[in-house]
Design a protein around this motif. Structure first.
Motif, PDB file in Angstrom:
ATOM      1  N   PRO A  51       0.836  -1.218   0.000  1.00  0.00           N
ATOM      2  CA  PRO A  51       0.000   0.000   0.000  1.00  0.00           C
ATOM      3  C   PRO A  51       0.866   1.261   0.000  1.00  0.00           C
ATOM      4  O   PRO A  51       2.057   1.222   0.323  1.00  0.00           O
ATOM      5  N   ASP A  52       0.255   2.389  -0.324  1.00  0.00           N
ATOM      6  CA  ASP A  52       0.996   3.647  -0.392  1.00  0.00           C
ATOM      7  C   ASP A  52       0.959   4.412   0.924  1.00  0.00           C
ATOM      8  O   ASP A  52       1.202   5.613   0.955  1.00  0.00           O
ATOM      9  N   SER A  53       0.635   3.719   2.000  1.00  0.00           N
ATOM     10  CA  SER A  53       0.591   4.395   3.303  1.00  0.00           C
ATOM     11  C   SER A  53       0.982   3.425   4.404  1.00  0.00           C
ATOM     12  O   SER A  53       0.978   2.206   4.215  1.00  0.00           O
ATOM     13  N   ILE A  54       1.314   4.002   5.531  1.00  0.00           N
ATOM     14  CA  ILE A  54       1.629   3.222   6.731  1.00  0.00           C
ATOM     15  C   ILE A  54       0.554   3.527   7.763  1.00  0.00           C
ATOM     16  O   ILE A  54       0.210   4.694   7.983  1.00  0.00           O
ATOM     17  N   LEU A  55       0.053   2.509   8.363  1.00  0.00           N
ATOM     18  CA  LEU A  55      -0.934   2.745   9.414  1.00  0.00           C
ATOM     19  C   LEU A  55      -0.221   3.165  10.688  1.00  0.00           C
ATOM     20  O   LEU A  55       0.819   2.609  11.044  1.00  0.00           O
ATOM     21  N   THR A  56      -0.761   4.143  11.368  1.00  0.00           N
ATOM     22  CA  THR A  56      -0.229   4.514  12.676  1.00  0.00           C
ATOM     23  C   THR A  56      -1.326   4.344  13.700  1.00  0.00           C
ATOM     24  O   THR A  56      -2.506   4.525  13.402  1.00  0.00           O
ATOM     25  N   THR A  57      -0.916   3.981  14.896  1.00  0.00           N
ATOM     26  CA  THR A  57      -1.911   3.789  15.950  1.00  0.00           C
ATOM     27  C   THR A  57      -1.705   4.867  16.990  1.00  0.00           C
ATOM     28  O   THR A  57      -0.703   4.891  17.681  1.00  0.00           O
ATOM     29  N   GLY A  58      -2.616   5.743  17.081  1.00  0.00           N
ATOM     30  CA  GLY A  58      -2.536   6.795  18.079  1.00  0.00           C
ATOM     31  C   GLY A  58      -3.388   6.447  19.267  1.00  0.00           C
ATOM     32  O   GLY A  58      -3.567   5.283  19.607  1.00  0.00           O
ATOM     33  N   SER A  59      -3.936   7.432  19.908  1.00  0.00           N
ATOM     34  CA  SER A  59      -4.761   7.184  21.080  1.00  0.00           C
ATOM     35  C   SER A  59      -6.069   6.531  20.678  1.00  0.00           C
ATOM     36  O   SER A  59      -6.592   6.783  19.601  1.00  0.00           O
ATOM     37  N   GLY A  60      -6.558   5.672  21.534  1.00  0.00           N
ATOM     38  CA  GLY A  60      -7.851   5.059  21.315  1.00  0.00           C
ATOM     39  C   GLY A  60      -7.856   4.003  20.230  1.00  0.00           C
ATOM     40  O   GLY A  60      -8.911   3.623  19.736  1.00  0.00           O
ATOM     41  N   MET A  61      -6.667   3.488  19.868  1.00  0.00           N
ATOM     42  CA  MET A  61      -6.563   2.435  18.862  1.00  0.00           C
ATOM     43  C   MET A  61      -7.213   2.843  17.547  1.00  0.00           C
ATOM     44  O   MET A  61      -7.706   2.021  16.793  1.00  0.00           O
ATOM     45  N   LYS A  62      -7.209   4.119  17.248  1.00  0.00           N
ATOM     46  CA  LYS A  62      -7.859   4.594  16.034  1.00  0.00           C
ATOM     47  C   LYS A  62      -6.846   4.625  14.895  1.00  0.00           C
ATOM     48  O   LYS A  62      -5.731   5.116  15.053  1.00  0.00           O
ATOM     49  N   ALA A  63      -7.255   4.115  13.752  1.00  0.00           N
ATOM     50  CA  ALA A  63      -6.348   4.046  12.606  1.00  0.00           C
ATOM     51  C   ALA A  63      -6.160   5.408  11.963  1.00  0.00           C
ATOM     52  O   ALA A  63      -7.117   6.137  11.728  1.00  0.00           O
ATOM     53  N   VAL A  64      -4.882   5.733  11.728  1.00  0.00           N
ATOM     54  CA  VAL A  64      -4.545   6.955  11.011  1.00  0.00           C
ATOM     55  C   VAL A  64      -3.559   6.560   9.926  1.00  0.00           C
ATOM     56  O   VAL A  64      -2.598   5.832  10.208  1.00  0.00           O
ATOM     57  N   TYR A  65      -3.797   7.005   8.706  1.00  0.00           N
ATOM     58  CA  TYR A  65      -2.903   6.630   7.613  1.00  0.00           C
ATOM     59  C   TYR A  65      -1.811   7.675   7.464  1.00  0.00           C
ATOM     60  O   TYR A  65      -2.068   8.867   7.379  1.00  0.00           O
ATOM     61  N   TRP A  66      -0.578   7.197   7.431  1.00  0.00           N
ATOM     62  CA  TRP A  66       0.604   8.060   7.348  1.00  0.00           C
ATOM     63  C   TRP A  66       1.089   8.010   5.897  1.00  0.00           C
ATOM     64  O   TRP A  66       1.516   6.962   5.425  1.00  0.00           O
ATOM     65  N   LYS A  67       1.006   9.155   5.209  1.00  0.00           N
ATOM     66  CA  LYS A  67       1.282   9.145   3.770  1.00  0.00           C
ATOM     67  C   LYS A  67       2.294  10.201   3.339  1.00  0.00           C
ATOM     68  O   LYS A  67       2.515  10.367   2.147  1.00  0.00           O
ATOM     69  N   ASP A  68       2.879  10.931   4.263  1.00  0.00           N
ATOM     70  CA  ASP A  68       3.745  12.043   3.857  1.00  0.00           C
ATOM     71  C   ASP A  68       5.075  11.535   3.277  1.00  0.00           C
ATOM     72  O   ASP A  68       5.273  10.328   3.090  1.00  0.00           O
ATOM     73  N   ASP A  69       5.993  12.463   3.024  1.00  0.00           N
ATOM     74  CA  ASP A  69       7.263  12.099   2.400  1.00  0.00           C
ATOM     75  C   ASP A  69       8.060  11.119   3.259  1.00  0.00           C
ATOM     76  O   ASP A  69       8.756  10.240   2.734  1.00  0.00           O
ATOM     77  N   ASN A  70       7.981  11.281   4.558  1.00  0.00           N
ATOM     78  CA  ASN A  70       8.705  10.350   5.439  1.00  0.00           C
ATOM     79  C   ASN A  70       8.169   8.930   5.294  1.00  0.00           C
ATOM     80  O   ASN A  70       8.935   7.955   5.231  1.00  0.00           O
ATOM     81  N   ALA A  71       6.836   8.815   5.260  1.00  0.00           N
ATOM     82  CA  ALA A  71       6.239   7.489   5.071  1.00  0.00           C
ATOM     83  C   ALA A  71       6.645   6.914   3.713  1.00  0.00           C
ATOM     84  O   ALA A  71       6.961   5.719   3.595  1.00  0.00           O
TER      85      ALA A  71
END
Lengths: 214, 196
Positions: A51-71
């Motif tokens: 995939p073109d993104s990395i999943l990140t887990t923040g507070s509350g086990m909520k999925a956030v997709y990490w897509k910036d240049d670093n990802a």
């Protein structure tokens, strides 16, 4: 009675005197743990989907997709490692023999007791259905797992997409055939943290020489 | 050490002459294996003995000691399908205690050299620290230790004096943490302290 008290105090003093080590002696690189399903056939696979993104887990086990240049730089590193091992990246999941999913854990996260099940854990992030309509039965790990991720953990998981049922309405488990967990303490420097994660990804593939196409 | 010593020092004048105490700072070095193998001075020793004859004393002892060690980054094969790359900090905390027998080699106004043997049990807590987690084992074992030492009395036939000793010890404690295995523990060291 006073003598007894002094004696007991002395015993307590004895048993509480362990000298803690200086943790700064440890280097800053992440610990890298890998395991794989010994029944998996990595050599016969030829294509993979990333995939073109990395999943990140923040507070509350909520999925956030990490897509910036670093990802993207980390994903490019994974793609480079797979290319070195002879695998071709596909744009379509349906054409891929293998799938790779990356999850970055930003805070302490503990998941346990759901091996092979379809519990609340990864399902809400990299839900099995992401990989195809057949995988409605949750995850199937070919090795024992327990999860306890601390701040600064990168999890890479490789799934085998080759044995999909002909009947698309049939529900099966998605087999995870490789897992890499890298964890370490994060600094306040984002560039340094990214470097450490990148080095951990490199080490995960280095110690997984069995991931190689014939 | 001071907190433990003061009550005994303060009450020593009430103890019979045959009852003797030792309180020491201790330097210990594990030998023969590479887990937490750095020499350290993080230890102390306490003994109490009763003179059962002109030269023989029987008593009890307890000591504590911590040794540390560092293992550089390496890839460890945990099982045929599992690998772990990490560096490690090792900490070995040992608490031997038990009975002792001591024999005075000479009896002079200022010096009293002796040999002693100790036997007992040893509790150990071995901990391996990685960057975010630690693993530990707490084995028990049988402990034996020969020792040679010297009591030095500034006053002729005084009760209060200084104590020096060198020792070797062996304990049967077994530990297995990641790629390190300990089958018994050998140590050498010396002690500096007071006797009264």
């Amino acid at each position: 009675m006073k003598k007894v008290f002094v004696f007991l105090a002395g015993i307590l003093l004895f048993t509480s005197c362990e000298k803690d080590p200086d943790m700064s002696e440890l280097d800053s690189d992440f610990t890298v743990y890998t395991q794989y399903d010994e029944a998996a056939n990595f050599a016969s696979a030829s294509t993979y989907y990333l995939p073109d993104s990395i999943l990140t887990t923040g507070s509350g086990m909520k999925a956030v997709y990490w897509k910036d240049d670093n990802a993207q730089s980390l994903l490019a590193q994974v793609a480079s490692e797979m290319a070195l091992r002879g695998y071709v990246r596909t744009e379509e999941k349906a054409e891929a023999d293998l799938g790779l999913q990356l999850t970055y854990v930003e805070s302490t996260t503990q998941v346990s007791g759901w091996v092979g099940g379809s519990g609340w854990g990864w399902d809400s992030w990299w839900y099995p259905g992401f990989w195809g309509p057949y995988y409605g039965m949750g995850w199937s790990y070919g090795f024992p797992v327990s999860y306890s991720y601390s701040t600064g953990s990168m999890v890479m998981e490789m799934v085998d997409l080759r044995n999909t049922p002909a009947d698309t309405t049939e529900q099966v488990q998605l087999p995870v055939i490789w897992q890499a967990v890298s964890s370490g303490l994060l600094s306040g420097n984002a560039h340094l943290n990214l470097t450490l994660v990148g080095r951990a990804i490199d080490q995960a593939f280095t110690q997984s020489s069995y991931i190689k196409k014939d | 050490m001071l907190a433990l010593g003061i009550p005994f020092v303060a009450r020593a004048q009430h103890f019979p002459d045959e009852l003797n105490f030792k309180l020491d700072w201790q330097v210990n070095a594990p030998v023969g294996y590479d887990y937490a193998d750095k020499l350290s001075g993080w230890g102390m020793n306490f003994e109490v003995a009763y003179e059962v004859s002109e030269r023989w004393s029987l008593g009890a002892f307890a000591s504590i000691h911590t040794n540390h060690g560092y293992a550089g980054r390496e890839t460890i094969q945990l099982s045929p399908t599992e690998a772990l790359t990490t560096d490690q900090l090792h900490s070995a905390f040992q608490v031997p205690f038990g009975a002792l027998a001591s024999f005075d080699l000479a009896y002079t106004p200022h010096l009293r050299p002796y040999v002693a043997g100790k036997i007992g049990a040893m509790y150990e807590q071995n901990t391996t620290y990685l960057n975010t987690v630690g693993f530990y084992e707490r084995p028990w074992g049988l402990y034996v230790s020969p020792e040679i030492g010297l009591n030095i009395y500034p006053q002729r036939y005084g009760r209060f004096g200084f104590h020096v000793a060198v020792y070797y010890s062996y304990a049967t404690n077994d530990t297995r943490l990641l790629n390190y295995q300990e089958d018994g523990k050998n140590s050498v060291g010396f002690r500096l302290g007071i006797c009264f």
